[in-house]
Design a protein around this motif. Structure first.
Motif, short mmCIF file in Angstrom:
data_model
loop_
_atom_site.label_atom_id
_atom_site.label_comp_id
_atom_site.label_asym_id
_atom_site.label_seq_id
_atom_site.Cartn_x
_atom_site.Cartn_y
_atom_site.Cartn_z
N ALA A 182 0.81 -1.22 0.00
CA ALA A 182 0.00 0.00 0.00
C ALA A 182 0.84 1.27 0.00
CB ALA A 182 -0.94 0.01 1.20
N ARG A 183 2.03 1.21 0.58
CA ARG A 183 2.82 2.44 0.66
C ARG A 183 3.22 2.97 -0.70
NH1 ARG A 183 3.82 6.62 0.58
NH2 ARG A 183 4.92 8.00 2.02
N GLN A 184 3.37 2.06 -1.67
CA GLN A 184 3.72 2.52 -3.02
C GLN A 184 2.55 3.19 -3.72
OE1 GLN A 184 4.43 -0.32 -6.14
NE2 GLN A 184 3.06 -1.84 -5.22
N ALA A 185 1.32 2.92 -3.25
CA ALA A 185 0.15 3.45 -3.95
C ALA A 185 0.15 4.97 -4.02
CB ALA A 185 -1.13 2.95 -3.26
N ARG A 186 0.74 5.62 -3.01
CA ARG A 186 0.77 7.09 -2.98
C ARG A 186 1.89 7.65 -3.85
NH1 ARG A 186 1.33 8.87 2.84
NH2 ARG A 186 1.23 10.91 1.83
N LEU A 187 2.65 6.76 -4.52
CA LEU A 187 3.77 7.19 -5.36
C LEU A 187 3.56 6.84 -6.83
CD1 LEU A 187 6.67 5.94 -3.04
CD2 LEU A 187 5.84 8.29 -3.26
N VAL A 188 3.07 5.61 -7.11
CA VAL A 188 2.99 5.15 -8.49
C VAL A 188 1.98 5.97 -9.29
CG1 VAL A 188 3.68 2.82 -7.87
CG2 VAL A 188 1.25 3.38 -7.94
N ASP A 189 2.26 6.13 -10.58
CA ASP A 189 1.38 6.88 -11.49
C ASP A 189 1.05 8.27 -10.97
OD1 ASP A 189 1.42 4.82 -13.24
OD2 ASP A 189 -0.64 4.17 -12.95
N GLY A 190 2.04 8.91 -10.40
CA GLY A 190 1.89 10.27 -9.90
C GLY A 190 1.69 10.30 -8.40
N ALA A 191 2.63 10.95 -7.69
CA ALA A 191 2.52 11.06 -6.24
C ALA A 191 1.30 11.91 -5.86
CB ALA A 191 3.79 11.70 -5.68
N ASP A 192 0.86 11.76 -4.61
CA ASP A 192 -0.28 12.55 -4.11
C ASP A 192 -0.14 14.02 -4.48
OD1 ASP A 192 -1.14 10.24 -2.91
OD2 ASP A 192 -0.81 10.91 -0.85
N GLU A 193 1.07 14.55 -4.24
CA GLU A 193 1.28 15.98 -4.42
C GLU A 193 1.12 16.41 -5.87
OE1 GLU A 193 3.02 14.56 -0.70
OE2 GLU A 193 3.23 13.89 -2.78
N VAL A 194 1.50 15.55 -6.80
CA VAL A 194 1.34 15.87 -8.22
C VAL A 194 -0.14 16.00 -8.56
CG1 VAL A 194 1.66 15.01 -10.57
CG2 VAL A 194 3.51 14.79 -8.90
N HIS A 195 -0.94 15.06 -8.07
CA HIS A 195 -2.38 15.11 -8.36
C HIS A 195 -3.06 16.26 -7.62
CE1 HIS A 195 -2.59 11.51 -10.81
NE2 HIS A 195 -1.77 10.94 -9.96
N GLN A 196 -2.56 16.61 -6.45
CA GLN A 196 -3.09 17.78 -5.75
C GLN A 196 -2.79 19.06 -6.52
OE1 GLN A 196 -1.09 16.87 -2.10
NE2 GLN A 196 -2.89 15.91 -1.16
N MET A 197 -1.62 19.13 -7.13
CA MET A 197 -1.29 20.29 -7.96
C MET A 197 -2.16 20.34 -9.21
SD MET A 197 2.84 20.86 -7.69
CE MET A 197 3.29 19.26 -8.33
N VAL A 198 -2.46 19.17 -9.78
CA VAL A 198 -3.37 19.11 -10.92
C VAL A 198 -4.73 19.68 -10.54
CG1 VAL A 198 -4.69 17.54 -12.42
CG2 VAL A 198 -2.24 17.18 -12.08
N LEU A 199 -5.24 19.27 -9.39
CA LEU A 199 -6.54 19.76 -8.94
C LEU A 199 -6.50 21.26 -8.66
CD1 LEU A 199 -7.59 16.85 -6.57
CD2 LEU A 199 -8.42 17.32 -8.88
N HIS A 200 -5.39 21.74 -8.10
CA HIS A 200 -5.28 23.18 -7.87
C HIS A 200 -5.30 23.95 -9.19
CE1 HIS A 200 -2.97 26.98 -7.45
NE2 HIS A 200 -3.78 27.12 -6.43
N ARG A 201 -4.63 23.41 -10.20
CA ARG A 201 -4.62 24.08 -11.50
C ARG A 201 -6.04 24.22 -12.05
NH1 ARG A 201 -1.71 20.74 -14.36
NH2 ARG A 201 -3.38 19.87 -15.65
N PHE A 202 -6.82 23.14 -11.95
CA PHE A 202 -8.21 23.21 -12.40
C PHE A 202 -9.01 24.20 -11.57
CE2 PHE A 202 -7.41 19.08 -14.50
CZ PHE A 202 -8.05 19.32 -15.71
N LEU A 203 -8.77 24.22 -10.25
CA LEU A 203 -9.49 25.15 -9.39
C LEU A 203 -9.16 26.60 -9.74
CD1 LEU A 203 -11.30 25.64 -6.91
CD2 LEU A 203 -9.24 25.46 -5.49
N ALA A 204 -7.88 26.87 -10.01
CA ALA A 204 -7.47 28.23 -10.37
C ALA A 204 -8.08 28.66 -11.69
CB ALA A 204 -5.94 28.31 -10.44
N GLU A 205 -8.22 27.72 -12.62
CA GLU A 205 -8.77 28.06 -13.93
C GLU A 205 -10.30 28.16 -13.92
OE1 GLU A 205 -7.33 24.97 -16.42
OE2 GLU A 205 -5.28 25.74 -16.52
N GLU A 206 -10.94 27.32 -13.13
CA GLU A 206 -12.40 27.20 -13.20
C GLU A 206 -13.14 27.92 -12.08
OE1 GLU A 206 -12.21 22.72 -15.21
OE2 GLU A 206 -13.02 23.01 -13.21
N GLY A 207 -12.45 28.20 -10.98
CA GLY A 207 -13.13 28.86 -9.86
C GLY A 207 -14.29 28.02 -9.35
#
Length: 409
Positions: free
Chosen positions: A366-391
């Motif tokens: 399970a510990r690798q799950a937060r790393l593989v195919d994009g770490a948590d932080e990468v996906h959180q940054m993706v969500l922030h980008r959408f939030l900044a663009e879409e409000g």
């Protein structure tokens, strides 16, 4: 959004659940069926795969013309969850990473000739495959734009030079999808190539030791030294490697989540069974409020994960890239899996920390799950980008079309 399963999908889900219960779990329980890397050994695996093929439970994710059952992403979510009630389940049905994602991208991006040569042997279970993208620092990882492996055009061929690492399944793989840089164009600078393990000009430098149990073929570091590939090894087209990665990684992240939900439910199952039978200080564990709070919270987290996964699966089936939905599912389910294993071990006490159950296996995995195919932080940054663009439009409801002035009911 309607996540009601069709009778056909429900039939597959129920049959998979029965197969895992009656066929896979007994094999998993016998440690003599495990290999040296804490995975299912070759002989029992092939025996189970033959049974799965005979029951029509093979490669359900692929199109019918490819050899699958064309369940769609929503159908896959329901079935993959059932498959991974066992730690060995997905590979039995030929739905385990990395073959799962490689087959789906080849089905979508390869030419007919490439499908015959590179896809069908994986579909038939004759070979395994790997996706060679990630590189050591300062090369590409979650950001493929940093890729340093190069493919230089030389006449009708390409010469590949570079190094890849943490390539899942590489030691046992025969077919590889390799990402390399063909130009400095930020959008069209990467190209995907196909190569065989017998092609000269590359080698496995090492099988990287990891904390958790390993997929078949491990996680390897590869070196490419003037590998020469003909032009017919290009997948989709020169300069379209970024598109291949998008086609490959988005759905693959979600299929990870589908499977992880099955493992999280298995942790809950083991914890419940122990709590209901273990007594201490005159009371059964399951009657203690502290245990009830843990188990209730875990059950809620799993259901939230299922809803996130189903929404993303539904969006993909509608033709969306579902980037927000996949990122949200990836973050939540990866963390959920780790929490589920941790809670189940705590409830089981020393038994959970031992190898008397699969909980310690799942915990390490399970510990690798937060790393593989994009770490948590990468996906959180993706969500922030959408939030900044879409409000405020970040949160929207899907609405029905209006036809002839009347809202569809």
């Amino acid at each position: 959004m309607d996540f009601t399963l069709s009778p056909r999908v429900e039939d597959f889900r129920a049959r998979i659940a029965r197969f895992v219960e009656e066929e896979v779990l007994p094999v998993e329980e016998d440690r003599s069926n495990w290999d040296a890397h804490d995975n299912i050994a070759a002989e029992p695996l092939e025996m189970l795969r033959e049974k799965a093929r005979a029951e029509g439970l093979w490669c359900l994710q692929l199109r019918r013309e490819t050899g699958g059952q064309e369940l769609g992403r929503v159908g896959m979510a329901a079935c993959y969850e059932e498959m991974n009630r066992s730690i060995f389940g997905p590979v039995v049905f030929n739905s385990a990473a990395p073959d799962d994602g490689n087959m789906m991208v080849l089905e979508q991006a390869a030419t007919d000739a490439q499908k015959e040569r590179w896809l069908q042997p994986i579909v038939q279970g004759k070979v395994r495959s790997a996706f060679a993208m990630t590189e050591p620092h300062p090369g590409g990882g979650s950001d493929p734009g940093m890729m340093l492996t190069t493919a230089t055009k030389d006449g009708e061929s390409y010469v590949i030079r570079g190094r890849k690492w943490f390539i899942t399944g590489a030691e046992d793989a025969s077919h590889f999808i390799l990402m390399a840089r063909t130009s400095d164009d930020p959008r069209r600078g990467l190209t995907a190539f196909l190569h065989h393990r017998e092609d000269p000009g590359w080698h496995i430098d090492r099988r990287i030791p990891i904390m958790g149990p390993e997929e078949h073929g491990g996680h390897c570091e590869l070196v490419y030294q003037d590998m020469r590939l003909p032009a017919d090894r290009v997948l989709l087209g020169e300069g379209l490697g970024l598109k291949v990665t998008q086609m490959r990684l988005g759905p693959a992240r979600l299929t990870h989540c589908m499977r992880w939900l099955g493992l999280a439910k298995r942790c809950t199952e083991i914890a419940q069974e122990y709590a209901q039978n273990r007594h201490g200080f005159g009371i059964r564990l399951s009657d203690r409020e502290s245990i009830q709070i843990k188990m209730g919270d875990l059950a809620m987290g799993i259901e939230i994960g299922r809803l996130l996964v189903m929404k993303a699966a539904w969006a993909l089936d509608q033709g969306s890239f579902a980037r927000k939905e996949v990122s949200m599912a990836k973050i939540h389910v990866a963390n959920l899996l780790h929490k589920a294993a941790d809670v189940a071990i705590q409830v089981n006490g020393a038994r959970g920390y031992s190898r008397d159950t699969v909980l310690e296996w799942i915990y390490r995995y399970a510990r690798q799950a937060r790393l593989v195919d994009g770490a948590d932080e990468v996906h959180q940054m993706v969500l922030h980008r959408f939030l900044a663009e879409e409000g405020r439009d970040f949160w929207t409801w899907q609405t029905q079309e209006v036809r002839k002035g009347v809202a569809a009911e």
